[in-house]
Design an enzyme around this catalytic site. Structure first.
Site, mmCIF file in Angstrom:
data_model
loop_
_atom_site.group_PDB
_atom_site.id
_atom_site.type_symbol
_atom_site.label_atom_id
_atom_site.label_comp_id
_atom_site.label_asym_id
_atom_site.label_seq_id
_atom_site.Cartn_x
_atom_site.Cartn_y
_atom_site.Cartn_z
ATOM 1 N N ASP A 105 3.082 0.089 -8.822
ATOM 2 C CA ASP A 105 2.363 0.813 -7.587
ATOM 3 C C ASP A 105 3.935 1.694 -6.019
ATOM 4 O OD1 ASP A 105 0.342 0.154 -8.686
ATOM 5 O OD2 ASP A 105 -1.296 0.046 -6.957
ATOM 6 N N ASP A 195 1.953 6.590 -3.941
ATOM 7 C CA ASP A 195 2.868 5.945 -4.632
ATOM 8 C C ASP A 195 3.210 6.031 -6.069
ATOM 9 O OD1 ASP A 195 0.604 4.522 -2.822
ATOM 10 O OD2 ASP A 195 -0.549 3.647 -3.945
ATOM 11 N N HIS A 243 -3.782 6.339 -9.045
ATOM 12 C CA HIS A 243 -2.808 6.325 -9.856
ATOM 13 C C HIS A 243 -3.772 7.019 -11.175
ATOM 14 C CE1 HIS A 243 -2.304 2.585 -7.599
ATOM 15 N NE2 HIS A 243 -2.273 3.571 -6.822
ATOM 16 N N ASP A 245 -1.644 6.477 -14.155
ATOM 17 C CA ASP A 245 -2.020 5.978 -15.385
ATOM 18 C C ASP A 245 -2.673 5.155 -15.974
ATOM 19 O OD1 ASP A 245 -2.105 3.756 -13.576
ATOM 20 O OD2 ASP A 245 -0.328 2.683 -14.158
ATOM 21 N N CYS A 351 -0.031 -1.158 -14.756
ATOM 22 C CA CYS A 351 0.273 -1.382 -13.243
ATOM 23 C C CYS A 351 1.156 -2.630 -13.019
ATOM 24 C CB CYS A 351 -1.440 -1.934 -12.651
ATOM 25 S SG CYS A 351 -2.905 -0.483 -13.163
#
Length: 373
Positions: A105, A195, A243, A245, A351
């Site tokens: 992040d 982020d 996010h 991913d 992450c």
């Protein structure tokens, strides 16, 4: 050592793996509401994560770090703070911090540059301190490293839409998706915010998701800061984007794993098609929202939050058998890694890591333009 990474799939040689130590359920703030009444943390209650959960997650992260080291990868770990303490700037006070499990992040390697993201949550404003000892070490060891930090945001009330969650939760799912695809979420455009985990690296091209933690001003800052890259803002049909991913995951040149439950725009798909990229829908997750670990704010689609060690090798959560089978059929060596009990601390395999070095050079994988891309 050297700092070097241009994409998500070149051979990984150096990585940071996060820690669960001292993590807390953070106190409420303009962008965050935590509400886990079934798990003993109803809205308004905050404090340290249960000790047995911290111990279990720490064991899994330690095992993951050792697995990577056995593969010849250098692994560094952050330095946890006392995240239960209040923090402040002259303009606000926040009752707690959060943790340092998901380094993805906060940090991203873009070529020879290591960039610290702004972070859009007050509880995570000071999280960079967990990584500064490592970054300072890298800077001493690698004379070619560029150490950059995006403008530290003020995070005053002007950065957040007033009463956002009350209004947003009252909308229908279709209305929430439509608003998310406009980039009209909890963040205003008062200052650049992003982020690092909203950035997917494809060599010359960077895809940056507009989300609950990344705004258009943040994408503009990245575009101006990185003139040698093509920076694209993207959205998906996701009512709760957080996010990229677990939605849009490049696995090797020409192959992207995509969350089919979050449709991509036609312009993005066509850009991939004209450049000979195959977009495959990820296998369905094994978990459901009802079977996630306690205190988890992530979705079951962490099943596709994988970590590539090279173009042929990928780490996948060990209980996600459908995802492992799919990647096996696509020609990958699949390494099962148990990590679901780390999810309450901020995510999955991708992450929990951030690349410091991948062997490789910058390449243009999208030489043909299409539409706004």
């Amino acid at each position: 050592m050297r700092v070097n990474a241009w994409n998500e799939w070149d051979r990984l040689t150096h990585v940071i793996v996060g820690r669960a130590d001292n993590a807390v359920i953070q106190a409420e703030e303009p962008a965050v509401i935590r509400d886990f009444p079934e798990d003993g943390f109803p809205r308004g209650r905050y404090g340290p994560m249960p000790a047995e959960m911290v111990a279990g997650a720490s064991e899994l992260l330690d095992n993951f770090a050792r697995l990577l080291e056995r593969r010849g990868i250098r692994v560094d770990r952050p330095h946890p703070l006392d995240f239960s303490q209040p923090v402040s700037t002259p303009e606000w006070t926040q009752a707690t911090m959060a943790g340092c499990m998901p380094p993805r992040d906060l940090l991203i390697t873009l070529g020879h540059e290591l960039l610290e993201a702004t972070m859009s949550l007050r509880s995570r404003w000071h999280e960079y301190l967990c990584y500064r000892p490592l970054i300072e070490q890298y800077y001493r060891e690698d004379p070619q490293m560029r150490w950059e930090a995006a403008p530290k945001p003020r995070l005053t009330d002007a950065s957040y839409a007033e009463n956002f969650w009350e209004e947003f939760d009252a909308l229908s799912l279709d209305e929430q998706i439509e608003r998310a695809q406009r980039g009209d979420l909890v963040l205003t455009e008062a200052e650049p915010l992003f982020d690092a985990a909203d950035i997917a690296r494809f060599g010359q091209d960077l895809f940056v998701q507009l989300s609950l933690v990344t705004n258009r001003a943040g994408v503009r800052w990245l575009t101006q800061h990185l003139p040698d890259f093509r920076v694209h803002d993207v959205t998906f049909a996701n009512h709760n984007p957080m996010h990229i991913d677990a939605t849009w995951v490049p696995l090797r040149p020409g192959l992207i794993l995509h969350c089919g439950a979050r449709a991509a725009g036609d312009d993005l798909l066509q850009y991939c098609k004209v450049n000979d990229w195959q977009v495959v829908q990820a296998a369905p997750p094994a978990r459901t929202p009802q079977t996630l670990p306690p205190l988890t704010y992530c979705t079951p689609w962490l099943s596709m939050n994988v970590l590539s060690l090279d173009e042929k090798t990928v780490c996948v959560e060990s209980t996600e058998t459908a995802q492992m089978d799919q990647l096996d059929k696509l020609g990958f060596e699949v390494i099962p890694v148990p990590l679901w009990d780390v999810a309450p601390f901020g995510g999955g395999l991708n992450c929990a890591t951030t690349d410091i070095c991948r062997e490789g050079v910058k390449e243009d994988y999208f030489p043909r333009r299409h539409g706004r891309f």
